[in-house]
Design a protein around this motif. Sequence first.
Motif, PDB file in Angstrom:
ATOM      1  N   LEU A   6       5.984  66.691   2.466  1.00  0.00           N
ATOM      2  CA  LEU A   6       5.885  65.853   1.266  1.00  0.00           C
ATOM      3  C   LEU A   6       7.215  65.198   0.916  1.00  0.00           C
ATOM      4  O   LEU A   6       7.410  64.777  -0.227  1.00  0.00           O
ATOM      5  CB  LEU A   6       5.379  66.699   0.096  1.00  0.00           C
ATOM      6  CG  LEU A   6       4.052  67.429   0.340  1.00  0.00           C
ATOM      7  CD1 LEU A   6       3.682  68.279  -0.874  1.00  0.00           C
ATOM      8  CD2 LEU A   6       2.924  66.449   0.655  1.00  0.00           C
ATOM      9  N   ALA A   7       8.096  65.087   1.878  1.00  0.00           N
ATOM     10  CA  ALA A   7       9.416  64.510   1.628  1.00  0.00           C
ATOM     11  C   ALA A   7       9.293  63.088   1.080  1.00  0.00           C
ATOM     12  O   ALA A   7       8.473  62.296   1.562  1.00  0.00           O
ATOM     13  CB  ALA A   7      10.233  64.493   2.911  1.00  0.00           C
ATOM     14  N   GLY A   8      10.073  62.802   0.045  1.00  0.00           N
ATOM     15  CA  GLY A   8      10.082  61.473  -0.551  1.00  0.00           C
ATOM     16  C   GLY A   8       9.004  61.239  -1.575  1.00  0.00           C
ATOM     17  O   GLY A   8       8.953  60.171  -2.196  1.00  0.00           O
ATOM     18  N   VAL A  35       9.562  67.547  -8.002  1.00  0.00           N
ATOM     19  CA  VAL A  35       8.513  68.166  -8.813  1.00  0.00           C
ATOM     20  C   VAL A  35       8.835  68.089 -10.301  1.00  0.00           C
ATOM     21  O   VAL A  35       9.946  68.425 -10.727  1.00  0.00           O
ATOM     22  CB  VAL A  35       8.301  69.637  -8.421  1.00  0.00           C
ATOM     23  CG1 VAL A  35       7.150  70.243  -9.231  1.00  0.00           C
ATOM     24  CG2 VAL A  35       8.006  69.763  -6.929  1.00  0.00           C
ATOM     25  N   ILE A  36       7.855  67.644 -11.075  1.00  0.00           N
ATOM     26  CA  ILE A  36       7.908  67.731 -12.523  1.00  0.00           C
ATOM     27  C   ILE A  36       7.170  68.993 -12.916  1.00  0.00           C
ATOM     28  O   ILE A  36       5.985  69.155 -12.622  1.00  0.00           O
ATOM     29  CB  ILE A  36       7.264  66.502 -13.203  1.00  0.00           C
ATOM     30  CG1 ILE A  36       8.033  65.230 -12.846  1.00  0.00           C
ATOM     31  CG2 ILE A  36       7.208  66.687 -14.706  1.00  0.00           C
ATOM     32  CD1 ILE A  36       7.553  64.565 -11.575  1.00  0.00           C
ATOM     33  N   ALA A  60      13.946  68.484  -9.259  1.00  0.00           N
ATOM     34  CA  ALA A  60      12.939  69.002 -10.178  1.00  0.00           C
ATOM     35  C   ALA A  60      13.445  68.878 -11.602  1.00  0.00           C
ATOM     36  O   ALA A  60      14.652  69.003 -11.863  1.00  0.00           O
ATOM     37  CB  ALA A  60      12.598  70.457  -9.868  1.00  0.00           C
ATOM     38  N   ILE A  61      12.516  68.626 -12.526  1.00  0.00           N
ATOM     39  CA  ILE A  61      12.822  68.626 -13.949  1.00  0.00           C
ATOM     40  C   ILE A  61      11.648  69.275 -14.681  1.00  0.00           C
ATOM     41  O   ILE A  61      10.517  69.286 -14.188  1.00  0.00           O
ATOM     42  CB  ILE A  61      13.059  67.208 -14.516  1.00  0.00           C
ATOM     43  CG1 ILE A  61      11.824  66.316 -14.293  1.00  0.00           C
ATOM     44  CG2 ILE A  61      14.304  66.570 -13.917  1.00  0.00           C
ATOM     45  CD1 ILE A  61      11.901  64.986 -15.045  1.00  0.00           C
ATOM     46  N   GLU A  83      12.244  59.019 -14.343  1.00  0.00           N
ATOM     47  CA  GLU A  83      13.080  59.915 -13.547  1.00  0.00           C
ATOM     48  C   GLU A  83      12.929  59.688 -12.052  1.00  0.00           C
ATOM     49  O   GLU A  83      13.907  59.656 -11.306  1.00  0.00           O
ATOM     50  CB  GLU A  83      12.730  61.367 -13.879  1.00  0.00           C
ATOM     51  CG  GLU A  83      13.555  62.406 -13.147  1.00  0.00           C
ATOM     52  CD  GLU A  83      14.985  62.493 -13.648  1.00  0.00           C
ATOM     53  OE1 GLU A  83      15.849  62.975 -12.879  1.00  0.00           O
ATOM     54  OE2 GLU A  83      15.250  62.084 -14.801  1.00  0.00           O
ATOM     55  N   PHE A  84      11.688  59.539 -11.568  1.00  0.00           N
ATOM     56  CA  PHE A  84      11.421  59.503 -10.137  1.00  0.00           C
ATOM     57  C   PHE A  84      10.848  58.183  -9.639  1.00  0.00           C
ATOM     58  O   PHE A  84      10.557  58.043  -8.453  1.00  0.00           O
ATOM     59  CB  PHE A  84      10.472  60.640  -9.752  1.00  0.00           C
ATOM     60  CG  PHE A  84      11.085  62.006  -9.914  1.00  0.00           C
ATOM     61  CD1 PHE A  84      12.347  62.293  -9.421  1.00  0.00           C
ATOM     62  CD2 PHE A  84      10.390  63.013 -10.572  1.00  0.00           C
ATOM     63  CE1 PHE A  84      12.910  63.553  -9.568  1.00  0.00           C
ATOM     64  CE2 PHE A  84      10.943  64.278 -10.721  1.00  0.00           C
ATOM     65  CZ  PHE A  84      12.207  64.548 -10.223  1.00  0.00           C
TER      66      PHE A  84
END
Length: 268
Positions: A6-8, A35-36, A60-61, A83-84
């Motif tokens: 799941l990179a990116g 990941v949120i 991650a956040i 964020e992403f």
Amino acid sequence: MAEKKLAGQSALVTGASSGIGEGVALALGEAGANVIVNYNSNPDSANAVVEKIKAFGSKAIAIQADVSKEESVQSMFKQTIKEFGTIDILVNNAGLQKDAKFDEMTLAQWQTVIDINLTGQFLCAREAIREFLRRGPVPERSLATGKIICMSSVHELIPWAGHVNYASSKGAIKMLMQSLAQEYGDRKIRVNSICPGAIQTPINRAAWETPQALNSLMTLIPYNRIGQPSDIGRLAVFLASDDSDYITGTSIFIDGGMTVFEGFATGG
């Protein structure tokens, strides 16, 4: 080291500060996703999950949101995209139980479970699909335009006396999932459900915390062990990856065989 399938990609997991949600968030992070970690009321636990994900080398956040509230969900998605940049994977995991005999169940007990377990999945799925449609496909990142994983239960199939609100919410999730898969399949949006059986989490502690309780539980499970959040996490990675690109509109039961009704093994 886990393969970074799941990179990116960016994933939002609701109710991810403990239990199944934590197991899923960790597995997605280990597979390379940013990941949120959504939580409602326990920031310390959510931040601990964030730190574990960062240890895998993923971003991650933690974001607080009540998934039953439209404004709260929309704010969470705005923060996620800020964020992403976008979202590729939604795991609709947040859920709870408010158990009671049906003739004693209050409207508040019914409504709380429906609001979190079902309306929460509707609100989050709607925002995710809006973002998938806005962004469009990114083939170099994923064959699918977007992936939604609904956390259902064996109780979308097995009736559960004393838990009518919970079982009703899970039965409805099945139709929500299948209808979304039908409506948005032509846009390459995949929607599936994971249906856990007995998983060792705080929500069902009474079912496993004593030897007597655990032995009683095993009478329902042919495989004779209780599931772990990591079992669910590995399945979520599969459903979020291109390995499952031809799977949509499906409920996958992960229950040690609970849905074969072991009670009928010696009679009927």
